[in-house]
Design an enzyme around this catalytic site. Structure first.
Site, PDB file in Angstrom:
ATOM      1  N   ASP A   1     -30.051  45.467 -23.672  1.00  0.00           N
ATOM      2  CA  ASP A   1     -29.524  46.033 -24.913  1.00  0.00           C
ATOM      3  C   ASP A   1     -30.035  45.320 -26.154  1.00  0.00           C
ATOM      4  OD1 ASP A   1     -28.140  43.735 -24.412  1.00  0.00           O
ATOM      5  OD2 ASP A   1     -26.160  44.678 -24.320  1.00  0.00           O
TER       6      ASP A   1
ATOM      7  N   GLU B   1      -9.638  35.769 -22.401  1.00  0.00           N
ATOM      8  CA  GLU B   1      -9.275  34.651 -21.521  1.00  0.00           C
ATOM      9  C   GLU B   1      -7.768  34.461 -21.522  1.00  0.00           C
ATOM     10  OE1 GLU B   1     -11.662  34.486 -23.763  1.00  0.00           O
ATOM     11  OE2 GLU B   1     -13.506  33.936 -22.734  1.00  0.00           O
TER      12      GLU B   1
ATOM     13  N   PHE C   1      -6.709  28.879 -32.191  1.00  0.00           N
ATOM     14  CA  PHE C   1      -7.825  27.990 -31.918  1.00  0.00           C
ATOM     15  C   PHE C   1      -8.597  27.718 -33.203  1.00  0.00           C
ATOM     16  CE2 PHE C   1     -12.223  27.235 -30.825  1.00  0.00           C
ATOM     17  CZ  PHE C   1     -12.143  26.368 -29.758  1.00  0.00           C
TER      18      PHE C   1
ATOM     19  N   ASP D   1     -28.523  41.999 -15.313  1.00  0.00           N
ATOM     20  CA  ASP D   1     -27.882  40.900 -16.041  1.00  0.00           C
ATOM     21  C   ASP D   1     -26.575  40.571 -15.360  1.00  0.00           C
ATOM     22  OD1 ASP D   1     -29.721  40.356 -18.008  1.00  0.00           O
ATOM     23  OD2 ASP D   1     -29.031  42.039 -19.230  1.00  0.00           O
TER      24      ASP D   1
ATOM     25  N   ALA E   1     -12.015  25.231 -34.756  1.00  0.00           N
ATOM     26  CA  ALA E   1     -13.154  24.422 -34.316  1.00  0.00           C
ATOM     27  C   ALA E   1     -12.795  22.946 -34.314  1.00  0.00           C
ATOM     28  CB  ALA E   1     -14.358  24.683 -35.209  1.00  0.00           C
ATOM     29  N   GLN E   2     -11.820  22.560 -35.206  1.00  0.00           N
ATOM     30  CA  GLN E   2     -11.453  21.145 -35.280  1.00  0.00           C
ATOM     31  C   GLN E   2     -10.610  20.716 -34.077  1.00  0.00           C
ATOM     32  OE1 GLN E   2     -11.099  23.089 -38.244  1.00  0.00           O
ATOM     33  NE2 GLN E   2     -13.149  22.339 -38.750  1.00  0.00           N
TER      34      GLN E   2
END
EC number: 7.2.2.6
Lengths: 685, 540
Positions: A520, A358, A388, A317, A390-391
């Site tokens: 996994d 990040e 952060f 992977d 979502a809007q």
């Protein structure tokens, strides 16, 4: 010896450091282990036990025969030969006992994890009953709360908890286990540290992964692997040939007027049959399993370990294996005339309070490339972090009237220049994050998948071993190609769905290739089951663990590479010691044949090139060498022959030189040296 | 020309001739066994034998075919000898005694051609032509068939079919052996080999035995049979008149076993796989030639029994080739060789007859050895051992082991018993180590289906007739059954693809490994026995 499973984090780190050097070694072998294994070795003199190993059984019978003759007609020589023949059997027993002893120590520490927990089983009406963990059946639901031990392997079906798995993995940091998803599997014997979970039991008592592993490392239930069986047949064939050669020698000797004693003939036989490999064969197998456990890998069968050495194709992977799991900031690209340093400072401010991987990577880049501070100053601490949502699709900080934000490009109004940068980053397989101050775009952060250091070298090694690596990723083909090229894998499968992975494995297998993979998730289970070597991550689901034939307790997907090496090393050790054992015979002929026949044909005395003192000292020296070489090679059998990834031809050339040529030369020197001492024994003539 | 130069010239001509025949013959044989078409003659034979030539057989059926055919052949040949007195051209030689008839029947059916009889006084022309010559053809064809079946095991995958024994037998005989034997029989007649239905010719008032020799002579060599029509075999001027016939006979001994490596390479789709086998065969053959030649050239023994017509080089070349190919024809008495030279011819046989070995048997024997070598090599590179794309597991190793075990087992047991039988002392012409060499040679020759005699030992008593007969039968058929079982398990497997991790089996490394294995196995097995025979002799 210390338990290898209960380690401190320091030890784990040391071990990993050691692994980086590719030393598929193992715990240190000390002479003490010979002593402690002595009682076990004595127990193995039982002929029923010896019958399992045809080569050593012949030695056992020979020892008995010589003993009878030594008793009826005692002499220094006959007694000495009898003793050393028994020593040969003893040393073989010892080799096996030492290996088993090390396995037992492993097993004990595994077993310690199986403390008999009392399970709180949920009955159908929802009430709880207390039953011993050993009485749990598949499908039972049990409740486990903080401080309690999980009574059996299973999946969390309700709740979330932190679990201490150090008993199994040696890793002291607790892990989170929650219902649903790919982190639902719990292992019996681990301890819940907080909260309450309901676990559905997935294995019968006595059949959990740990139980199977205990049986394997203890050696009691050890099934011979296919290659081991084939080798045993070859060794038996050699034994029969030598038995014939020696038995037929007596009539030839009688014909020639030099009848030989049974003692001498038996000594010759034992020296010729492949006792070295015969004595060490099972120790090699047990030690191989043992090395795997030391790497924190549990295998369900020795066969799987052997298969690992045969792997042709490795599916890896991308995320977490080839690249760090998280995308990292790798570049700040200023736009709209902004100075790059100003952009970097803005980036830093926006991410100081951002705990996401990040965000942290942005700060790290600021530190590394621009020499900025990783810690907020007192003045900066008053700023207000905007997280952060979502809007808004952005996060940042409000500080002294400055409003710094970073987020997806679509959340901002971008100019043509910025849009071009954003598009370019996307094309390259990266993720763009736009940074703005007071709604004015300053530039773009490039987040990219970062290939772990050293991967390229490892894939090159695998290629040298003849193994093709295929990277599997959900990324688009463009991104996948970029990363595949960077990591140096041979091929990649982009936009892969679980069924694509399955199809790839089938396709490879149809061509006769053996495929290994790690996985996994529950959706990995079919592919794990289909692959020839499937390594499930311990953090994964029970379904994945059941489907694979190995579980990596460290959940380190690169472990597969080490597993392949251990598998190869196992076979190489067997092959090398067989070659060594057979090559030894040449010197023994030169020692024993002149000793037997120089009396009839003095010309045959010319073959005594080692200038051994007397016929008796020559024969006894050969027998002693034959016995001692077993002891001398025990550490090698346990540690395994050194394996260096290289082409098959190079490996063969190297091993033929060391163990073939070495096998021819060593006994000449050894027998000669032993003879220097043996000739001093009074009564040897 | 000095003998050395002449000898080297002969070796040179031989090698050039073999090289010239290598490709066309090898490719032709590959086509013969690969083709699906039957000729009219063949179809007629199949109809007569009620065989469906297009029905392929499992390994066990194939093996039953070999065993059944060979058993019937032994019975027929035995009966033929026992009723000789009523057959034409018997010249009053009478029925062959039972022990001798049994031994001879087994000997010719197993491609051994051990001769415990003196042909010109025991066998009439009918038994020679109808019995022995026929076996010279078909026993060689059986060897070819088994070799081809094994090669199919490597080539095919996931099938239990190995071809049809009857088709392989008929094709080997009709398409390969008969035409070549016919051609070379004519050539030998042209060189002076006799062909007569009379019992003898008068030479200066003496009757010298004669027979239809040329027709048998070619197949005697070509089929690696070796049974002479006359007692002196190829040392007799009627069988081998001059140095050119001598060279042709040596060429015939070697040509099929050598060219079969090309056939093998063609069939497995990689000619290099064949070349590497050839290189191993050639190297050992060359090394042994050097040993025998040097030993004879420097030998201090008296010239008793030495062949003077062809001289030392041509004798050494013939002796080395006849023992290296399981033929057993001789143009000089190996008994009269030096200890080392005679030991060399014996060692050639003890290698298991694979340098280059008999027709078919050489190829399958060296492939079995390759399997053993690759098993060990595979382990040493850390992969489940494989050879030509087939994994070498329990079944394959077992079959290879049985095949390899058969020869030393019967050889050592037989020779061991013979060494202490009181009757043996009477049968031996020489005491001491040379006597033991004679015993060992006899059993090595029988167990390896070579058939050459060291002579110096009279092998006509019941013990020798029976025990050597058993050695020949076991030495032939146990490996054949094992090899066919091996072919069966190989054919059933999937083919493993060649990857970068595969150990190549075409280079010098593999050649060294294979050559080393052949020498090592023989050395480890037989050094103790040889120590008391040829080694003691050579060191004296």
């Amino acid at each position: 010896m210390t338990s290898t499973l209960q380690r401190t984090p320091e030890e784990i780190r040391d071990r990993h450091a050691e692994n980086l050097g590719h030393q598929v070694g193992s715990g240190i072998f000390t002479p003490r282990q010979l002593l402690t294994s002595f009682p076990d070795a004595l127990r193995k003199f039982d002929p029923r036990y010896q019958l399992r190993n045809p080569v050593m059984f012949v030695v056992w019978v020979g020892s008995l025969l010589v003993t009878v003759f030594a008793v009826t007609d005692p002499s220094v020589f006959s007694i000495a030969v009898a003793l050393w023949l028994w020593f040969t059997v003893l040393f073989a027993n010892l080799a096996e006992a030492v290996a088993e002893g090390r396995g037992k120590a492993q097993a004990d520490s595994l077993r310690r994890t199986k403390k008999d927990a009392i399970a709180r089983r949920l009955t159908e009406d929802g009430s709880e009953e207390r039953v011993p963990g050993t009485e749990l059946r598949i499908g039972d639901l049990v409740v486990v709360e903080a401080g309690e031990i999980i009574p059996g392997d299973g999946d969390v079906v309700e709740g979330i908890a932190t679990v201490d798995e150090s008993a199994i993995t040696g890793e002291s940091a607790p892990v989170i286990r929650e219902s649903g998803g790919d982190r639902c599997a719990v292992t019996g014997g681990t301890t819940v540290l907080s909260d309450r979970i309901v676990v559905r039991i997935t294995t019968k008592p006595g059949e959990s992964f740990v139980d199977r592993m205990i049986a394997l490392v203890e050696g009691a239930e050890r099934q011979k692997t296919p290659n081991e069986i084939a080798l045993t047949i070859l060794l038996s064939t050699l034994t029969i040939i030598f038995l014939l050669a020696v038995v037929a020698l007596q009539p030839f000797a009688i014909y020639s007027g030099g009848e030989q004693s049974v003692i001498v003939l038996t000594a010759l036989l034992v020296c010729l049959i492949p006792t070295t490999i015969g004595a060490l064969l099972s120790a090699i197998g047990i030690a191989g399993m043992d090395r795997l456990v030391q790497r924190n890998v549990l295998a369900t069968s020795g066969k799987a370990v052997e298969a690992a050495g045969d792997i042709d194709t490795l599916l890896l992977d991308k995320t977490g294996t080839i690249t760090w799991g998280n995308r990292r900031a790798t570049e700040f690209i200023a736009a709209n005339g902004t100075d790059e340093r100003v952009l970097a400072e803005a980036c830093r401010l926006s991410s100081l309070a951002d705990g996401t991987p990040e965000g942290r990577s942005v700060v790290e880049l600021c530190v590394e490339k621009y020499g900025l501070s990783a810690e907020p100053t007192d003045a900066e601490k008053v700023g207000e972090f905007v997280s952060f949502t979502a809007q808004t699709r952005m996060s940042g900080i409000d500080l002294n009237g400055r409003s710094i934000r970073k987020g997806a490009a679509s959340a901002f109004t971008t100019s043509g220049e910025v849009q071009a940068i954003v598009d370019k980053i996307s094309e390259d397989g990266g993720t763009p994050l736009v940074v703005a101050e007071n709604d004015e775009v300053l530039g773009v952060i490039r987040l990219s998948d970062v290939v772990k250091p050293g991967m390229k070298a490892r894939f090159a090694e695998l290629r040298a071993m003849g193994i093709r690596t295929v990277m599997v990723t959900g990324d688009n083909p463009l991104t996948a190609k970029a990363i595949a090229a960077e990591a140096g894998v041979d091929d990649f499968l982009a936009e892969a769905k679980p069924e694509d992975k399955m199809a790839l494995i089938r396709k490879e297998q149809e061509g006769g290739r053996l495929v290994a993979m790690t996985g996994d998730g529950t959706n990995d289970a079919p592919a794990l089951a289909q692959s020839d070597v499937g390594v499930a991550m311990n953090t994964g689901t029970s379904a994945a663990k059941e489907a694979g034939n190995m579980v990596d307790l460290d959940s380190d997907p690169t472990k597969l590479i080490e597993i392949v090496e251990i598998g190869k090393q196992l076979l190489i050790t067997r092959g090398a010691l067989t070659t060594f054992s057979v090559a030894n015979d040449l010197a023994k002929y030169f020692a024993i044949l002149p000793a037997m026949f120089a009396a009839i044909y003095p010309a045959l005395g010319q073959l005594n090139i080692m200038r051994l003192a007397t016929p008796q000292s020559a024969i006894l020296s050969a027998v002693i060498f034959n016995a001692l070489i077993i002891v001398a090679l025990i550490p090698l059998a346990l540690k395994g022959v050194r394996y260096r990834p290289s082409s098959a031809s190079a490996l063969l050339r190297r091993n033929l030189l060391i163990y073939g040529l070495g096998g021819i030369v060593t006994p000449f020197a050894g027998i000669w040296l032993i003879d220097l001492l043996v000739r001093l024994i009074p009564g040897i003539d | 020309m000095s003998p050395l130069v002449a000898g080297l010239a002969q070796v040179g001509i031989l090698l050039v001739a073999l090289a010239a025949a290598y490709r066309p013959l090898g490719d032709y044989m590959a086509r013969v066994f690969g083709s699906e078409k039957h000729s009219k003659l063949e179809l007629a034979i199949y109809r007569l034998g009620r065989v469906n030539p297009d029905a392929e057989q499992k390994w066990s059926t194939y093996a039953y075919g070999v065993l059944g055919f060979s058993f019937v052949s032994v019975v027929l040949l035995y009966v033929l000898q026992r009723i000789q007195s009523v057959l034409p051209f018997d010249f009053g030689r009478g029925n062959v005694p039972p022990g001798m008839a049994f031994n001879t029947a087994v000997s010719f059916v197993t491609n051994t051609n051990w001769q415990s009889y003196v042909p010109e006084t025991v066998m009439g022309h009918t038994v020679q032509m109808v019995g022995l010559t026929v076996q010279n053809f078909v026993s060689a064809a059986v060897g070819l068939a088994v070799a081809v079946a094994l090669v199919r095991g490597f080539v095919r995958s996931q099938t239990d079919r190995l071809g049809n024994f009857w088709v392989d037998l008929v094709r080997g005989t009709i398409r390969i052996l008969l035409p070549l034997a016919f051609l070379f029989a004519i050539a030998l007649i042209a060189l002076g080999v006799t062909m007569s239905l009379k019992s003898g010719v008068d030479v200066d008032g003496q009757t010298v035995a004669n027979a239809p020799i040329a027709s048998q002579e070619a197949i005697k060599e070509l089929g690696t049979n070796g049974g002479g029509v006359l007692n002196a075999n190829s040392a007799h001027p009627f069988e081998n008149p001059d140095e050119w016939s001598n060279l042709i006979e040596i060429f015939l001994l070697l040509v099929i076993p050598v060219a079969l490596t090309r056939t093998f390479g063609q069939l497995v789709g990689n000619r290099k796989q064949g070349y590497v086998l050839l290189s191993v065969m050639g190297l050992i053959w060359g090394a042994m030639l050097a040993v025998i030649w040097a030993a004879e050239a420097n030998g201090l023994r008296p010239l008793e029994g030495k062949e003077l017509r062809f001289g030392i080089p041509a004798s050494a070349l013939f002796a080395n080739s006849t023992t290296g190919t399981s033929t057993g024809a001789i143009n000089s008495l190996h008994d009269s060789f030096t200890g080392l030279g005679g030991g060399g011819t014996m060692l050639n046989m003890l290698f298991g007859e694979m340098t280059p070995g008999g027709v078919g048997t050489g190829l399958y024997s060296i492939l079995v050895m390759a399997i053993i070598a690759m098993f060990l090599a595979g382990l040493m590179v850390g992969r489940t051992p494989e050879y030509l794309g087939k994994k070498l597991g329990r079944k394959e190793v077992t079959a290879a082991a049985v095949s390899i075990l058969a020869m030393p087992t019967v050889l050592l047991i037989g020779a061991g018993i013979a060494a202490i039988l009181p009757s043996t002392q009477a049968a031996l012409n020489n005491p001491g180590s040379h006597g033991l060499s004679e015993i060992l040679y006899a059993y090595a020759s029988a167990s390896n289906n070579n058939g050459s005699a060291f002579a110096g030992i009279t092998v006509t008593n019941d013990w020798f007739q029976a025990s050597l007969g058993i050695c020949m039968a076991f030495g032939r058929f146990i490996p054949i059954i094992a090899v066919l079982a091996l072919a069966g398990s190989l054919a059933a497997q999937k083919k493993v693809p060649v990857t970068a991790g595969t150990l190549p089996t075409t280079g010098p490394l593999f050649a060294t490994l294979l050559g080393g294995s052949i020498v090592l196995v023989a050395a480890l097995t037989f050094v103790p026995a040889l120590a008391l025979g040829p080694i003691a002799e050579a060191l004296l």
